[in-house]
Motif scaffolding. Structure first.
Motif, PDB file in Angstrom:
ATOM      1  N   GLY A  69       0.818  -1.202   0.000  1.00  0.00           N
ATOM      2  CA  GLY A  69       0.000   0.000   0.000  1.00  0.00           C
ATOM      3  C   GLY A  69       0.849   1.248   0.000  1.00  0.00           C
ATOM      4  N   SER A  70       0.291   2.336   0.517  1.00  0.00           N
ATOM      5  CA  SER A  70       0.987   3.618   0.435  1.00  0.00           C
ATOM      6  C   SER A  70       1.213   4.269   1.786  1.00  0.00           C
ATOM      7  CB  SER A  70       0.182   4.568  -0.457  1.00  0.00           C
ATOM      8  OG  SER A  70      -1.113   4.759   0.100  1.00  0.00           O
ATOM      9  N   ILE A  71       1.080   3.507   2.863  1.00  0.00           N
ATOM     10  CA  ILE A  71       1.163   4.128   4.183  1.00  0.00           C
ATOM     11  C   ILE A  71       2.489   3.901   4.869  1.00  0.00           C
ATOM     12  CG2 ILE A  71      -1.321   3.814   4.487  1.00  0.00           C
ATOM     13  CD1 ILE A  71      -0.571   1.658   6.607  1.00  0.00           C
ATOM     14  N   PHE A  72       3.339   3.078   4.285  1.00  0.00           N
ATOM     15  CA  PHE A  72       4.477   2.535   5.015  1.00  0.00           C
ATOM     16  C   PHE A  72       5.343   3.598   5.664  1.00  0.00           C
ATOM     17  CE2 PHE A  72       7.226  -0.954   6.051  1.00  0.00           C
ATOM     18  CZ  PHE A  72       8.479  -0.380   6.142  1.00  0.00           C
ATOM     19  N   SER A  73       5.807   4.575   4.896  1.00  0.00           N
ATOM     20  CA  SER A  73       6.828   5.489   5.417  1.00  0.00           C
ATOM     21  C   SER A  73       6.298   6.360   6.556  1.00  0.00           C
ATOM     22  CB  SER A  73       7.350   6.374   4.289  1.00  0.00           C
ATOM     23  OG  SER A  73       6.306   7.153   3.752  1.00  0.00           O
ATOM     24  N   ASN A  74       4.986   6.520   6.660  1.00  0.00           N
ATOM     25  CA  ASN A  74       4.416   7.356   7.718  1.00  0.00           C
ATOM     26  C   ASN A  74       3.823   6.540   8.857  1.00  0.00           C
ATOM     27  OD1 ASN A  74       4.948   9.789   6.327  1.00  0.00           O
ATOM     28  ND2 ASN A  74       3.171   9.424   5.030  1.00  0.00           N
ATOM     29  N   SER A  75       4.060   5.249   8.856  1.00  0.00           N
ATOM     30  CA  SER A  75       3.421   4.368   9.821  1.00  0.00           C
ATOM     31  C   SER A  75       4.428   3.671  10.716  1.00  0.00           C
ATOM     32  CB  SER A  75       2.601   3.297   9.105  1.00  0.00           C
ATOM     33  OG  SER A  75       1.569   3.864   8.340  1.00  0.00           O
ATOM     34  N   ALA A  76       3.966   3.365  11.913  1.00  0.00           N
ATOM     35  CA  ALA A  76       4.698   2.423  12.746  1.00  0.00           C
ATOM     36  C   ALA A  76       4.422   1.029  12.202  1.00  0.00           C
ATOM     37  CB  ALA A  76       4.233   2.519  14.190  1.00  0.00           C
ATOM     38  N   MET A  77       5.410   0.147  12.339  1.00  0.00           N
ATOM     39  CA  MET A  77       5.273  -1.236  11.883  1.00  0.00           C
ATOM     40  C   MET A  77       5.652  -2.164  13.022  1.00  0.00           C
ATOM     41  SD  MET A  77       4.323  -0.893   8.716  1.00  0.00           S
ATOM     42  CE  MET A  77       4.479  -2.599   8.178  1.00  0.00           C
ATOM     43  N   GLY A  78       5.005  -3.316  13.040  1.00  0.00           N
ATOM     44  CA  GLY A  78       5.309  -4.240  14.120  1.00  0.00           C
ATOM     45  C   GLY A  78       5.235  -5.686  13.687  1.00  0.00           C
ATOM     46  N   TRP A  79       5.923  -6.519  14.437  1.00  0.00           N
ATOM     47  CA  TRP A  79       5.865  -7.974  14.260  1.00  0.00           C
ATOM     48  C   TRP A  79       5.146  -8.580  15.466  1.00  0.00           C
ATOM     49  CZ3 TRP A  79       6.889 -10.778  10.063  1.00  0.00           C
ATOM     50  CH2 TRP A  79       7.678 -10.216   9.069  1.00  0.00           C
ATOM     51  N   TYR A  80       4.221  -9.470  15.164  1.00  0.00           N
ATOM     52  CA  TYR A  80       3.470 -10.196  16.164  1.00  0.00           C
ATOM     53  C   TYR A  80       3.696 -11.690  15.940  1.00  0.00           C
ATOM     54  CZ  TYR A  80       0.825  -5.837  16.750  1.00  0.00           C
ATOM     55  OH  TYR A  80       0.461  -4.538  16.978  1.00  0.00           O
ATOM     56  N   ARG A  81       3.361 -12.486  16.931  1.00  0.00           N
ATOM     57  CA  ARG A  81       3.415 -13.927  16.743  1.00  0.00           C
ATOM     58  C   ARG A  81       2.287 -14.595  17.517  1.00  0.00           C
ATOM     59  NH1 ARG A  81       9.029 -15.359  20.019  1.00  0.00           N
ATOM     60  NH2 ARG A  81       8.226 -15.005  22.147  1.00  0.00           N
ATOM     61  N   GLN A  82       1.891 -15.741  17.006  1.00  0.00           N
ATOM     62  CA  GLN A  82       0.848 -16.520  17.665  1.00  0.00           C
ATOM     63  C   GLN A  82       1.250 -17.981  17.648  1.00  0.00           C
ATOM     64  OE1 GLN A  82      -3.152 -16.032  16.107  1.00  0.00           O
ATOM     65  NE2 GLN A  82      -4.024 -16.684  18.066  1.00  0.00           N
ATOM     66  N   ALA A 104      12.437   2.841   1.546  1.00  0.00           N
ATOM     67  CA  ALA A 104      12.511   2.846   0.088  1.00  0.00           C
ATOM     68  C   ALA A 104      11.913   1.579  -0.515  1.00  0.00           C
ATOM     69  CB  ALA A 104      13.962   3.010  -0.360  1.00  0.00           C
ATOM     70  N   LYS A 105      11.952   0.494   0.273  1.00  0.00           N
ATOM     71  CA  LYS A 105      11.422  -0.783  -0.203  1.00  0.00           C
ATOM     72  C   LYS A 105      10.095  -1.146   0.436  1.00  0.00           C
ATOM     73  CE  LYS A 105      15.998  -2.770  -1.146  1.00  0.00           C
ATOM     74  NZ  LYS A 105      16.927  -3.893  -0.861  1.00  0.00           N
ATOM     75  N   ASN A 106       9.550  -0.237   1.247  1.00  0.00           N
ATOM     76  CA  ASN A 106       8.290  -0.530   1.956  1.00  0.00           C
ATOM     77  C   ASN A 106       8.372  -1.861   2.693  1.00  0.00           C
ATOM     78  OD1 ASN A 106       7.286   1.839   0.953  1.00  0.00           O
ATOM     79  ND2 ASN A 106       5.548   0.932  -0.117  1.00  0.00           N
ATOM     80  N   THR A 107       9.482  -2.106   3.334  1.00  0.00           N
ATOM     81  CA  THR A 107       9.725  -3.403   3.950  1.00  0.00           C
ATOM     82  C   THR A 107      10.198  -3.237   5.390  1.00  0.00           C
ATOM     83  OG1 THR A 107      10.314  -4.367   1.812  1.00  0.00           O
ATOM     84  CG2 THR A 107      11.004  -5.569   3.777  1.00  0.00           C
ATOM     85  N   VAL A 108       9.664  -4.082   6.247  1.00  0.00           N
ATOM     86  CA  VAL A 108      10.134  -4.159   7.624  1.00  0.00           C
ATOM     87  C   VAL A 108      10.701  -5.556   7.841  1.00  0.00           C
ATOM     88  CG1 VAL A 108       7.852  -4.805   8.522  1.00  0.00           C
ATOM     89  CG2 VAL A 108       9.541  -3.776  10.049  1.00  0.00           C
TER      90      VAL A 108
END
Length: 119
Positions: free
Chosen positions: A26-39, A74-78
């Motif tokens: 999408g287009s929100i990446f650079s302005n967003s917090a990102m997180g990893w979760y697990r279950q 730049a790669k929209n990747t976390v």
């Protein structure tokens, strides 16, 4: 429309390493917090690590010193670099996003990526 796609999971022996990736189409990446979760089976989904748009990071106590979250705007990747893996790290890992760490998770979940730590 945010679409998060996780990859990089697999089977690894205790003490091994894996690097997970999550791409935001999408287009929100650079302005967003990102997180990893697990279950893990039979357990609730939990936050493992998060990174704010400005780079501030937080970690669950159980992974501090072993896992590192990073982002490439730049790669929209976390990424989640996981070292010294333990059997209790076995779970399906998901990423998510939000305007800030405190507002996560705020978007639809992806399919996740399975991490299995076993000898």
């Amino acid at each position: 429309q945010v679409q998060l796609v996780e990859s990089g999971g697999g089977l690894v022996q205790p003490g091994g390493s894996l690097r997970l990736s999550c791409v935001d189409s999408g287009s929100i990446f650079s302005n967003s917090a990102m997180g990893w979760y697990r279950q893990a089976p039979g357990k609730q989904r939990e936050l493992v690590a998060a990174i704010a748009s400005g780079g501030r990071t937080i970690y669950a106590e159980s992974v501090k010193g072993r896992f590192t979250i990073s982002r490439d705007n730049a790669k929209n990747t976390v990424y989640l670099q996981m070292n010294s893996l333990k059997p209790e790290d076995t779970a399906v890992y998901y990423c998510n996003a939000g305007r800030a760490i405190a507002t996560m998770p705020a978007v639809s979940w992806g399919q996740g990526t399975q991490v299995t730590v076993s000898s």
